[in-house]
Write an enzyme that holds these catalytic residues in place. Structure first.
Site, PDB file in Angstrom:
ATOM      1  N   ASP A 141       6.258 -20.530 -16.906  1.00 39.71           N
ATOM      2  CA  ASP A 141       4.870 -20.984 -16.935  1.00 39.71           C
ATOM      3  C   ASP A 141       4.656 -21.976 -18.065  1.00 39.71           C
ATOM      4  O   ASP A 141       3.540 -22.121 -18.573  1.00 39.71           O
ATOM      5  CB  ASP A 141       3.935 -19.775 -17.093  1.00 39.71           C
ATOM      6  CG  ASP A 141       2.485 -20.133 -16.769  1.00 39.71           C
ATOM      7  OD1 ASP A 141       1.578 -19.406 -17.229  1.00 39.71           O
ATOM      8  OD2 ASP A 141       2.271 -21.160 -16.080  1.00 39.71           O
ATOM      9  N   LYS A 144       6.046 -28.144 -16.968  1.00 41.13           N
ATOM     10  CA  LYS A 144       6.573 -28.088 -15.596  1.00 41.13           C
ATOM     11  C   LYS A 144       7.872 -28.872 -15.438  1.00 41.13           C
ATOM     12  O   LYS A 144       8.690 -28.534 -14.597  1.00 41.13           O
ATOM     13  CB  LYS A 144       5.503 -28.584 -14.610  1.00 41.13           C
ATOM     14  CG  LYS A 144       4.159 -27.850 -14.746  1.00 41.13           C
ATOM     15  CD  LYS A 144       4.304 -26.348 -14.896  1.00 41.13           C
ATOM     16  CE  LYS A 144       3.043 -25.712 -15.449  1.00 41.13           C
ATOM     17  NZ  LYS A 144       3.282 -24.300 -15.915  1.00 41.13           N
ATOM     18  N   ASP A 169       5.268 -20.137 -11.896  1.00 39.87           N
ATOM     19  CA  ASP A 169       3.866 -20.458 -11.660  1.00 39.87           C
ATOM     20  C   ASP A 169       3.729 -21.957 -11.383  1.00 39.87           C
ATOM     21  O   ASP A 169       4.578 -22.758 -11.769  1.00 39.87           O
ATOM     22  CB  ASP A 169       3.016 -20.089 -12.895  1.00 39.87           C
ATOM     23  CG  ASP A 169       1.519 -20.208 -12.618  1.00 39.87           C
ATOM     24  OD1 ASP A 169       0.765 -20.434 -13.569  1.00 39.87           O
ATOM     25  OD2 ASP A 169       1.106 -20.086 -11.441  1.00 39.87           O
ATOM     26  N   ASN A 170       2.668 -22.351 -10.694  1.00 40.64           N
ATOM     27  CA  ASN A 170       2.271 -23.766 -10.542  1.00 40.64           C
ATOM     28  C   ASN A 170       3.229 -24.634  -9.751  1.00 40.64           C
ATOM     29  O   ASN A 170       3.350 -25.841 -10.023  1.00 40.64           O
ATOM     30  CB  ASN A 170       2.059 -24.417 -11.921  1.00 40.64           C
ATOM     31  CG  ASN A 170       1.182 -23.611 -12.817  1.00 40.64           C
ATOM     32  OD1 ASN A 170       1.615 -23.163 -13.860  1.00 40.64           O
ATOM     33  ND2 ASN A 170      -0.052 -23.404 -12.421  1.00 40.64           N
ATOM     34  N   GLU A 199      -5.634 -21.114 -10.707  1.00 42.31           N
ATOM     35  CA  GLU A 199      -6.506 -20.140 -11.373  1.00 42.31           C
ATOM     36  C   GLU A 199      -7.970 -20.585 -11.410  1.00 42.31           C
ATOM     37  O   GLU A 199      -8.276 -21.717 -11.736  1.00 42.31           O
ATOM     38  CB  GLU A 199      -6.000 -19.852 -12.803  1.00 42.31           C
ATOM     39  CG  GLU A 199      -5.669 -21.046 -13.639  1.00 42.31           C
ATOM     40  CD  GLU A 199      -4.204 -21.464 -13.536  1.00 42.31           C
ATOM     41  OE1 GLU A 199      -3.560 -21.176 -12.516  1.00 42.31           O
ATOM     42  OE2 GLU A 199      -3.720 -22.090 -14.466  1.00 42.31           O
TER      43      GLU A 199
HETATM   44  O1  LIG Z   1       0.970 -27.210 -17.910  1.00 39.84           O
HETATM   45  C1  LIG Z   1       0.693 -26.032 -17.773  1.00 39.84           C
HETATM   46  N1  LIG Z   1       1.225 -25.087 -18.570  1.00 39.84           N
HETATM   47  C2  LIG Z   1       2.240 -25.416 -19.573  1.00 39.84           C
HETATM   48  C3  LIG Z   1       1.756 -25.909 -20.904  1.00 39.84           C
HETATM   49  C4  LIG Z   1       0.735 -26.843 -21.022  1.00 39.84           C
HETATM   50  C5  LIG Z   1       0.368 -27.297 -22.292  1.00 39.84           C
HETATM   51  C6  LIG Z   1       0.994 -26.852 -23.434  1.00 39.84           C
HETATM   52  C7  LIG Z   1       1.993 -25.941 -23.310  1.00 39.84           C
HETATM   53  C8  LIG Z   1       2.672 -25.495 -24.572  1.00 39.84           C
HETATM   54  N2  LIG Z   1       3.494 -24.334 -24.380  1.00 39.84           N
HETATM   55  C9  LIG Z   1       4.860 -24.468 -24.237  1.00 39.84           C
HETATM   56  C10 LIG Z   1       5.449 -25.712 -24.100  1.00 39.84           C
HETATM   57  C11 LIG Z   1       6.834 -25.808 -23.990  1.00 39.84           C
HETATM   58  C12 LIG Z   1       7.607 -24.647 -24.052  1.00 39.84           C
HETATM   59  N3  LIG Z   1       8.971 -24.471 -24.025  1.00 39.84           N
HETATM   60  N4  LIG Z   1       9.215 -23.121 -24.162  1.00 39.84           N
HETATM   61  C13 LIG Z   1       8.055 -22.477 -24.269  1.00 39.84           C
HETATM   62  C14 LIG Z   1       7.003 -23.418 -24.216  1.00 39.84           C
HETATM   63  C15 LIG Z   1       5.633 -23.312 -24.311  1.00 39.84           C
HETATM   64  C16 LIG Z   1       2.378 -25.438 -22.055  1.00 39.84           C
HETATM   65  C17 LIG Z   1      -0.301 -25.612 -16.742  1.00 39.84           C
HETATM   66  C18 LIG Z   1      -1.245 -26.556 -16.307  1.00 39.84           C
HETATM   67  C19 LIG Z   1      -2.205 -26.207 -15.348  1.00 39.84           C
HETATM   68  C20 LIG Z   1      -3.194 -27.207 -14.884  1.00 39.84           C
HETATM   69  C21 LIG Z   1      -3.817 -28.047 -15.804  1.00 39.84           C
HETATM   70  C22 LIG Z   1      -4.746 -28.984 -15.373  1.00 39.84           C
HETATM   71  C23 LIG Z   1      -5.063 -29.075 -14.012  1.00 39.84           C
HETATM   72  F1  LIG Z   1      -5.984 -29.973 -13.598  1.00 39.84           F
HETATM   73  C24 LIG Z   1      -4.439 -28.239 -13.098  1.00 39.84           C
HETATM   74  C25 LIG Z   1      -3.498 -27.309 -13.535  1.00 39.84           C
HETATM   75  C26 LIG Z   1      -2.240 -24.900 -14.823  1.00 39.84           C
HETATM   76  C27 LIG Z   1      -1.293 -23.951 -15.251  1.00 39.84           C
HETATM   77  O2  LIG Z   1      -1.288 -22.698 -14.750  1.00 39.84           O
HETATM   78  C28 LIG Z   1      -0.319 -24.304 -16.204  1.00 39.84           C
HETATM   79  O3  LIG Z   1       0.599 -23.360 -16.583  1.00 39.84           O
HETATM   80 MG   LIG Z   2       0.568 -21.745 -15.210  1.00 37.12          MG
END
Ligand SMILES: O=C(NCc1cccc(CNc2ccc3[nH]ncc3c2)c1)c1cc(-c2ccc(F)cc2)cc(O)c1O
Ligand SMILES: [Mg+2]
Length: 214
Positions: A141, A144, A169-170, A199
């Protein structure tokens, strides 16, 4: 100074959820995100699919890539058998700080190890650092474009065994086309798509469950 969305989400948990009650924490976050501010938690609809996959596997070891505020961490950890361990990786220190407090409010800190850093750095260290042999479940998650390279890294590090499950997810929104193409065409996995919605919205999204065949 302005509060951040994760900080406001944490405040909603501390205001509306009961300490030590994971279900009330999950409910408080879903209420906040549905009625106040959208946030990228797996959410209640996909969360029910996540719950059923976790309950079916009854995993002893879980790796979560992407903690965010700890919503899916709490959902998963609340279903784990005693002595089971969940390691969750979070790259963003602000998210990690909020997630620690959400996990603590749920009373699940003994089942969860939150590690701050990037998947690419930590996956190769899982065995030596945390005494993990293999993971029964990996929940993807995070960024992506990291799903595919990290899946290959997890394979190379020998962290999967016959029957290990990847749950992503996603896979539709925002989408992980290269991951889907790889996992669905690989003879090493048996994959299944669980159609759902992004979500707190009516937009299509879903979870891809892939069983490693060894
Ligand atoms: O992008 C997403 N999630 C990931 C994410 C995103 C930002 C920061 C992090 C920083 N955390 C991170 C990074 C790198 C990493 N490497 N190892 C661990 C680790 C941890 C992670 C996401 C987006 C949408 C979404 C947004 C907008 C929209 F219109 C539709 C849908 C819906 C989701 O359910 C999503 O999950
Ligand atoms: Mg997600």
């Amino acid at each position: 100074t302005q509060s951040t969305r994760p900080q406001r989400l944490l405040s909603a948990v501390q205001k509306n959820a009961t300490r030590g009650d994971p279900r009330s924490v999950v409910q408080a976050i879903d209420q906040f995100c549905r009625h106040k501010e959208w946030a990228m938690n797996v959410g209640d609809e996909k969360g029910c699919i996540l719950d059923s996959v976790v309950s079916e596997i009854n995993p002893a070891t879980v790796l979560e890539l992407g903690t965010y505020c700890g919503y899916s961490t709490v959902r998963i950890a609340s279903l784990l058998p005693p002595h089971a361990k969940l390691i969750t990786l979070e790259f963003n220190p602000n998210y990690a700080s909020i997630a620690r407090q959400v996990i603590a409010w749920a009373g699940l800190e003994d089942k969860v190890q939150l590690v701050e850093g990037a998947s690419g750095d930590w996956i190769p260290k899982m065995k030596e650092q945390f005494g993990v042999k293999t993971f029964d479940l990996v929940f993807l998650d995070h960024w992506k474009d990291r799903y595919l390279p990290d899946t290959k890294l997890i394979e190379e590090c020998g962290l999967l065994t016959k029957g290990s499950v990847l749950l992503a997810d996603n896979v539709i929104c925002p989408g992980t086309p290269d991951y889907l193409e790889y996992i669905r065409s690989s003879p090493q996995y048996e994959s299944q798509y669980f159609k759902s919605h992004l979500e707190y919205t009516k937009v299509e999204d879903g979870l891809e469950k892939s069983v490693f065949l060894g």
